[in-house]
Design an enzyme around this catalytic site. Sequence first.
Site, PDB file in Angstrom:
ATOM      1  N   GLU A 101       0.659  -1.129   0.041  1.00 30.66           N
ATOM      2  CA  GLU A 101       0.048   0.159  -0.030  1.00 30.66           C
ATOM      3  C   GLU A 101       0.721   1.198   0.168  1.00 30.66           C
ATOM      4  OE1 GLU A 101      -3.711   2.097   2.920  1.00 30.66           O
ATOM      5  OE2 GLU A 101      -2.086   0.661   3.763  1.00 30.66           O
ATOM      6  N   HIS A 102       1.874   1.309   0.982  1.00 35.01           N
ATOM      7  CA  HIS A 102       2.705   2.427   1.072  1.00 35.01           C
ATOM      8  C   HIS A 102       4.066   1.963   0.748  1.00 35.01           C
ATOM      9  CE1 HIS A 102      -0.595   3.425   3.834  1.00 35.01           C
ATOM     10  NE2 HIS A 102      -0.507   4.586   3.182  1.00 35.01           N
ATOM     11  N   ASP A 122      -0.290  10.839   4.475  1.00 32.59           N
ATOM     12  CA  ASP A 122      -1.560  10.686   5.347  1.00 32.59           C
ATOM     13  C   ASP A 122      -2.058  11.869   5.641  1.00 32.59           C
ATOM     14  OD1 ASP A 122      -1.483   7.935   5.424  1.00 32.59           O
ATOM     15  OD2 ASP A 122      -0.773   7.855   7.422  1.00 32.59           O
TER      16      ASP A 122
END
Length: 428
Positions: free
Chosen positions: A322-323, A356
């Site tokens: 995802e990251h 984020d």
Amino acid sequence: MQKIYNPNRSTWSEILKRPTQTLEDIESTVLDVFNQVNINGNNAITQFTEKFDKVLLDSMLVSEEEIDDAKQLVSKELKEAIILAKSNIEAFHAAQKTERVSIETVNGVNCWQEKRPIQKVGLYIPGGTAPLFSTILMLAVPANIAGCKEIVLCSPPDKEGKINPAILYTANLCGVTKIFKVGGIQAIAGMTFGTETIPQVYKIFGPGNQFVTVAKQLATKFGVAIDMPAGPSELLVVADDTANASFVASDLLSQAEHGKDSQVILVSTSKKLIEEVESEVTKQCAVLPRKEIAQAAIANSKLIYVEKDTQALELINEYGPEHFIVCVADQDFYVDNIVNAGSVFIGNYTPESAGDYASGTNHTLPTNGYAKQYSGVNLDSFMKSMTFQKISEEGIKSIGNAIEIMAEAEGLQAHKNAVTLRLNSLNS
């Protein structure tokens, strides 16, 4: 964290397995909630909210008074931070607008594509142990830029029947049209079917736990689209001796504190760095307010040593994080060759938490390996591409015979007739 040295490729699938429950463990619970909400609407929502969130609500719709009260409870410093982040997110997503694509394929045949907003969207915002008001920025800002007419937000209430003030403030700031104190499976079901109070939407966005993820997937069986199967958070860092071990450890812990089912991985060509990062993780974790959660996630996580960057890249693409943080001397090698990742963070001074919150990119990203086939949320996520064509008399003469031949070859006579009648009218 489990340390693994030079893993054989045949073991990668086992090593890289996510710490998630199987679908069978969750699906029956989700299906039961969906069935009840579909049949009983608000009553079912109220009952499940009492069961799962331990609160009995008089009204699930957030009132204007509650929003006004929330504005007073959010500090000036937090408001300024949210406004700064909103500005950056608006700038990045507004830059994603595209013009109409138009072409005359042959003389007299004009084709074009335009994008139109999805009219009704639903946003799911986790509350629980971490009220993710930042996710509202990531979803409501592009929804407004796209031109969505109805933006519905659901977030779970606390045991006092309230939603975190920062969530209400941010939702109001970003133009959310209705806010509901509903969480979990019942929120997804409510937006899927619609109830006496919650509007039915066309597409549902937002992260959540494994139950929410399965609920979103189930929603697609009832004609509602979703952004992606976004489940528990995950992060993979690739680092070598040029990386700062304390920075790397802080990044790993920043994702580990999301939830006990989160997963973080370090892939490194340096055994020395692995030892330093492991030590830093232990030291930094000990003083975190969410230490218990982070420790549980760390238990599911890995420190993997490989000898070469080529091996590391192959393993990372297999995982599809995802990251993905790149802290190596040869950054270009990874940046140019990564093909499976939700969002990439480059260099020692690019923490994942920047994405984020405030760099401008979107943090709603594919997890659980779905980065192999899904994009993260972007402006186009809130829009549909529509195609148009306009054909002149000259144009139908140009392509008409080809259409007739192809339609006849497929046995579709009415398709052929639709062209033949027009051609005959031009020849008469």
